[in-house]
Design a protein around this motif. Structure first.
Motif, PDB file in Angstrom:
ATOM      1  N   THR A 148      -0.912  -7.085   2.139  1.00  0.00           N
ATOM      2  CA  THR A 148      -1.886  -6.414   1.294  1.00  0.00           C
ATOM      3  C   THR A 148      -3.130  -5.961   2.045  1.00  0.00           C
ATOM      4  O   THR A 148      -3.681  -6.715   2.836  1.00  0.00           O
ATOM      5  CB  THR A 148      -2.311  -7.323   0.118  1.00  0.00           C
ATOM      6  N   PRO A 149      -3.565  -4.739   1.748  1.00  0.00           N
ATOM      7  CA  PRO A 149      -4.876  -4.327   2.235  1.00  0.00           C
ATOM      8  C   PRO A 149      -5.931  -4.952   1.332  1.00  0.00           C
ATOM      9  O   PRO A 149      -5.607  -5.478   0.253  1.00  0.00           O
ATOM     10  CB  PRO A 149      -4.853  -2.807   2.044  1.00  0.00           C
ATOM     11  N   GLY A 167      -0.945  -0.636   6.591  1.00  0.00           N
ATOM     12  CA  GLY A 167       0.012  -1.645   6.155  1.00  0.00           C
ATOM     13  C   GLY A 167       1.426  -1.446   6.640  1.00  0.00           C
ATOM     14  O   GLY A 167       2.177  -2.404   6.787  1.00  0.00           O
ATOM     15  N   SER A 190       0.849  -1.186   0.000  1.00  0.00           N
ATOM     16  CA  SER A 190       0.000   0.000   0.000  1.00  0.00           C
ATOM     17  C   SER A 190       0.884   1.234   0.000  1.00  0.00           C
ATOM     18  O   SER A 190       1.925   1.253   0.657  1.00  0.00           O
ATOM     19  CB  SER A 190      -0.901   0.018   1.242  1.00  0.00           C
ATOM     20  N   THR A 191       0.472   2.235  -0.733  1.00  0.00           N
ATOM     21  CA  THR A 191       1.180   3.513  -0.748  1.00  0.00           C
ATOM     22  C   THR A 191       0.292   4.632  -0.216  1.00  0.00           C
ATOM     23  O   THR A 191       0.675   5.792  -0.259  1.00  0.00           O
ATOM     24  CB  THR A 191       1.647   3.868  -2.176  1.00  0.00           C
ATOM     25  N   ARG A 192      -0.846   4.277   0.297  1.00  0.00           N
ATOM     26  CA  ARG A 192      -1.846   5.244   0.767  1.00  0.00           C
ATOM     27  C   ARG A 192      -1.331   6.040   1.971  1.00  0.00           C
ATOM     28  O   ARG A 192      -0.744   5.477   2.876  1.00  0.00           O
ATOM     29  CB  ARG A 192      -3.085   4.444   1.161  1.00  0.00           C
ATOM     30  N   THR A 204      -6.892  -6.421  -4.004  1.00  0.00           N
ATOM     31  CA  THR A 204      -5.679  -5.812  -3.466  1.00  0.00           C
ATOM     32  C   THR A 204      -5.633  -4.339  -3.851  1.00  0.00           C
ATOM     33  O   THR A 204      -6.501  -3.847  -4.577  1.00  0.00           O
ATOM     34  CB  THR A 204      -4.435  -6.570  -3.977  1.00  0.00           C
ATOM     35  N   SER A 205      -4.617  -3.650  -3.410  1.00  0.00           N
ATOM     36  CA  SER A 205      -4.471  -2.233  -3.765  1.00  0.00           C
ATOM     37  C   SER A 205      -4.055  -2.093  -5.226  1.00  0.00           C
ATOM     38  O   SER A 205      -3.345  -2.947  -5.775  1.00  0.00           O
ATOM     39  CB  SER A 205      -3.428  -1.565  -2.862  1.00  0.00           C
ATOM     40  N   TYR A 240      -9.085  -3.604  -0.672  1.00  0.00           N
ATOM     41  CA  TYR A 240      -9.882  -2.474  -1.141  1.00  0.00           C
ATOM     42  C   TYR A 240     -10.898  -3.020  -2.139  1.00  0.00           C
ATOM     43  O   TYR A 240     -10.508  -3.597  -3.165  1.00  0.00           O
ATOM     44  CB  TYR A 240      -9.011  -1.432  -1.859  1.00  0.00           C
ATOM     45  N   ARG A 274      -1.532   4.750   5.841  1.00  0.00           N
ATOM     46  CA  ARG A 274      -1.806   3.322   5.628  1.00  0.00           C
ATOM     47  C   ARG A 274      -1.583   2.485   6.886  1.00  0.00           C
ATOM     48  O   ARG A 274      -0.623   2.695   7.620  1.00  0.00           O
ATOM     49  CB  ARG A 274      -0.927   2.804   4.496  1.00  0.00           C
TER      50      ARG A 274
END
Length: 186
Positions: free
Chosen positions: A82-83, A17, A10-12, A89-90, A85, A15
């Motif tokens: 991994t999240p 993660g 994840s790059t959010r 996955t993302s 969404y 996050r």
């Protein structure tokens, strides 16, 4: 020594993660069966897939693709954090996977998912993607629930049994990565 990447998928901003991936990495560092490295997708600044040729041709031209390919090729196996969404996955992780082909082949992967349903649907999606990339996925997985393994859905507070689940995933990823070494050597 077998090299295993723990890939933060994840790059959010903000996050969950990051805490999960660091926790997995901390557990892995206590082991002596492989060399573990935490790989954060955010460090690679991969744009939406921008190579002209399909990854299966191996004709990478962009500096970011070449750096990503070199990093991924250096490992024998992977643990994807991994999240989930929208039952998958993302987008950032799927995009990063899609940048490459041969660098993934004949390796093993395990999964640590997190989300309202433990990230299980994201993991199932990734299993299909990994099959196409000739990656053997292990049976064990870690499913972290936002309801029971996080406080207020944001502070990571895993249940004690989850560390044991990570250990089983690592056992299987190392075993399969080692078993596939002969295929990679060809």
């Amino acid at each position: 020594m077998t090299r295993i990447a723990i890939i933060l998928g994840s790059t959010r901003p903000g996050r969950n993660g990051e805490a999960v991936a660091r926790w997995v990495f901390d557990i892995a560092k206590q082991r002596s069966d492989a060399d573990y490295e935490l790989v954060d997708l955010a460090d690679y600044h991969l744009p939406h897939l921008d190579e002209a040729a399909p990854p299966s041709m191996g004709q990478y031209t962009k500096p970011h693709t070449l750096a990503w390919a070199e990093k991924i090729a250096s490992f024998d196996g992977y643990v994807f954090v991994t999240p989930e969404y929208n039952h998958s996955t993302s987008g950032a992780l799927k995009n990063a996977i899609d940048f490459l082909y041969a660098e993934w082949n004949n390796k093993a992967a395990g999964f640590v998912g997190y989300g309202s349903a433990g990230g299980t649907r994201a993991v199932e999606h990734l299993r299909l993607v990994m099959a196409e990339l000739q990656v053997a996925t292990v049976r064990a997985q870690v499913a972290l629930s936002l309801f029971t393994d996080f406080t207020n859905f944001s502070q990571f507070t895993p249940a004690p049994h989850q560390a044991d689940a990570v250990g089983v995933v690592l056992d299987q990823v190392v075993a399969w990565s080692t078993a596939l070494a002969g295929l990679r050597a060809r």
